[in-house]
Scaffold this motif. Structure first.
Motif, PDB file in Angstrom:
ATOM      1  N   GLU A  89     -10.140 -11.896   0.401  1.00  0.00           N
ATOM      2  CA  GLU A  89      -9.008 -11.511  -0.198  1.00  0.00           C
ATOM      3  C   GLU A  89      -8.070 -10.895   0.790  1.00  0.00           C
ATOM      4  O   GLU A  89      -8.400 -10.676   1.981  1.00  0.00           O
ATOM      5  CB  GLU A  89      -9.181 -10.654  -1.332  1.00  0.00           C
ATOM      6  CG  GLU A  89     -10.019  -9.349  -0.975  1.00  0.00           C
ATOM      7  CD  GLU A  89     -10.133  -8.338  -2.328  1.00  0.00           C
ATOM      8  OE1 GLU A  89      -9.296  -8.173  -3.253  1.00  0.00           O
ATOM      9  OE2 GLU A  89     -11.411  -8.104  -2.664  1.00  0.00           O
ATOM     10  N   LYS A  91      -5.100  -7.574   1.423  1.00  0.00           N
ATOM     11  CA  LYS A  91      -4.904  -6.284   1.137  1.00  0.00           C
ATOM     12  C   LYS A  91      -3.732  -5.733   2.328  1.00  0.00           C
ATOM     13  O   LYS A  91      -3.552  -6.439   3.325  1.00  0.00           O
ATOM     14  CB  LYS A  91      -5.863  -5.391   1.027  1.00  0.00           C
ATOM     15  CG  LYS A  91      -6.764  -5.634  -0.237  1.00  0.00           C
ATOM     16  CD  LYS A  91      -7.647  -4.407  -0.581  1.00  0.00           C
ATOM     17  CE  LYS A  91      -8.567  -4.873  -1.680  1.00  0.00           C
ATOM     18  NZ  LYS A  91      -9.653  -3.824  -1.714  1.00  0.00           N
ATOM     19  N   THR A  92      -3.078  -4.628   2.279  1.00  0.00           N
ATOM     20  CA  THR A  92      -2.421  -4.020   2.988  1.00  0.00           C
ATOM     21  C   THR A  92      -3.168  -3.503   4.101  1.00  0.00           C
ATOM     22  O   THR A  92      -4.593  -3.070   3.965  1.00  0.00           O
ATOM     23  CB  THR A  92      -1.428  -2.908   2.656  1.00  0.00           C
ATOM     24  OG1 THR A  92      -2.244  -1.868   2.132  1.00  0.00           O
ATOM     25  CG2 THR A  92      -0.622  -3.384   1.349  1.00  0.00           C
ATOM     26  N   GLN A  95      -5.167  -0.437   2.790  1.00  0.00           N
ATOM     27  CA  GLN A  95      -6.200  -0.680   1.651  1.00  0.00           C
ATOM     28  C   GLN A  95      -7.288  -1.406   2.344  1.00  0.00           C
ATOM     29  O   GLN A  95      -8.487  -1.065   1.998  1.00  0.00           O
ATOM     30  CB  GLN A  95      -5.480  -1.815   0.650  1.00  0.00           C
ATOM     31  CG  GLN A  95      -4.382  -0.986  -0.148  1.00  0.00           C
ATOM     32  CD  GLN A  95      -3.716  -2.102  -1.108  1.00  0.00           C
ATOM     33  OE1 GLN A  95      -3.598  -3.363  -0.805  1.00  0.00           O
ATOM     34  NE2 GLN A  95      -3.487  -1.561  -2.162  1.00  0.00           N
ATOM     35  N   SER A  96      -7.097  -1.936   3.515  1.00  0.00           N
ATOM     36  CA  SER A  96      -8.005  -2.622   4.244  1.00  0.00           C
ATOM     37  C   SER A  96      -9.160  -1.559   4.969  1.00  0.00           C
ATOM     38  O   SER A  96     -10.254  -1.715   4.760  1.00  0.00           O
ATOM     39  CB  SER A  96      -7.556  -3.564   5.260  1.00  0.00           C
ATOM     40  OG  SER A  96      -6.796  -4.660   4.422  1.00  0.00           O
ATOM     41  N   ASP A  99     -11.098   0.220   2.375  1.00  0.00           N
ATOM     42  CA  ASP A  99     -12.345  -0.830   1.704  1.00  0.00           C
ATOM     43  C   ASP A  99     -13.326  -0.767   2.949  1.00  0.00           C
ATOM     44  O   ASP A  99     -14.566  -0.489   2.462  1.00  0.00           O
ATOM     45  CB  ASP A  99     -11.974  -2.233   2.023  1.00  0.00           C
ATOM     46  CG  ASP A  99     -12.948  -3.197   1.281  1.00  0.00           C
ATOM     47  OD1 ASP A  99     -13.209  -2.841   0.289  1.00  0.00           O
ATOM     48  OD2 ASP A  99     -13.563  -3.836   2.030  1.00  0.00           O
ATOM     49  N   ASP A 182       0.188  -8.073   3.012  1.00  0.00           N
ATOM     50  CA  ASP A 182      -1.258  -8.460   2.564  1.00  0.00           C
ATOM     51  C   ASP A 182      -1.851  -9.259   3.374  1.00  0.00           C
ATOM     52  O   ASP A 182      -1.399 -10.621   3.536  1.00  0.00           O
ATOM     53  CB  ASP A 182      -1.124  -9.117   1.037  1.00  0.00           C
ATOM     54  CG  ASP A 182      -0.820  -7.973   0.045  1.00  0.00           C
ATOM     55  OD1 ASP A 182      -1.243  -6.592   0.248  1.00  0.00           O
ATOM     56  OD2 ASP A 182      -0.645  -8.121  -1.148  1.00  0.00           O
TER      57      ASP A 182
END
Length: 194
Positions: A89, A91-92, A95-96, A99, A182
């Protein structure tokens, strides 16, 4: 006078002198034990087989592995002494990074040509992937997530327009991209030595 010893072969087939019944020459499967003895014997044989299997499994499991064996979590790819995970997926960058942190890892830090070749092969140059590189606001230096400076002697990175810039791996090169975009990402962690 010397005593003499006499040997004789006796054939006692036929009738027994005590019972008067004929005795079989070779008792065929006649058992002098109760039936539960046979059950107990079978159970003990099966138990011995299980113990033998367990012993063999333990000897294989406990045997020393060749030096240099490394282990990665499921769905991670091993290369050298590092494990790599590629997202499916997008993400920004922040966010990455979060994660990867939740996976006890960090965004990818590229250190050498061999590692770049590996990443080139696994990403196939199709998509962009966030890596652990960011342009710091204060010094305007490209910095890896471990705090080390990016060496721009071989690669010149351009920051896109205004705003914060983060590093992406695309088409086998490192480029700058807006951190709020993203994009897929790559996490990296040390492999566990066995």
């Amino acid at each position: 006078m010397a005593e003499e010893i006499v040997y004789a072969d006796l054939n006692l087939q036929g009738e027994s002198p005590c019972t008067g019944r004929p005795q079989p020459a070779h008792p065929a499967k006649s058992s002098h034990f109760p039936p539960w003895h046979r059950v107990a014997l079978r159970i003990s044989c099966a138990g011995n087989m299980v113990l033998l299997g367990a012993l063999m499994a333990l000897s294989i499991w406990a045997s020393p592995l060749p030096e240099g064996c490394k282990l990665c979590p499921p769905n991670w790819q091993l290369h050298g002494d590092k494990c790599y995970w590629l997202s499916k997926e997008s993400k920004t960058w922040n966010q990455s990074r979060e994660d990867c942190s939740e996976k006890s890892s960090r965004l990818l830090i590229l250190r050498g040509q061999e590692e770049k070749e590996f990443i080139r092969n696994v990403t196939e140059g199709i998509y962009s992937f966030w890596i652990g590189l960011r342009l710091t606001d204060s010094m305007r230096n490209w910095t890896w997530v471990d705090g080390s400076l990016f060496n721009q002697t071989r690669v010149l990175l351009a920051a896109p327009g205004a705003g914060s810039s983060c590093g992406v791996w695309k088409e086998n090169k490192i480029r700058g991209e807006m951190c709020s975009t993203d994009v897929k990402w790559i996490c990296q962690r040390d492999a566990v030595p066995l």
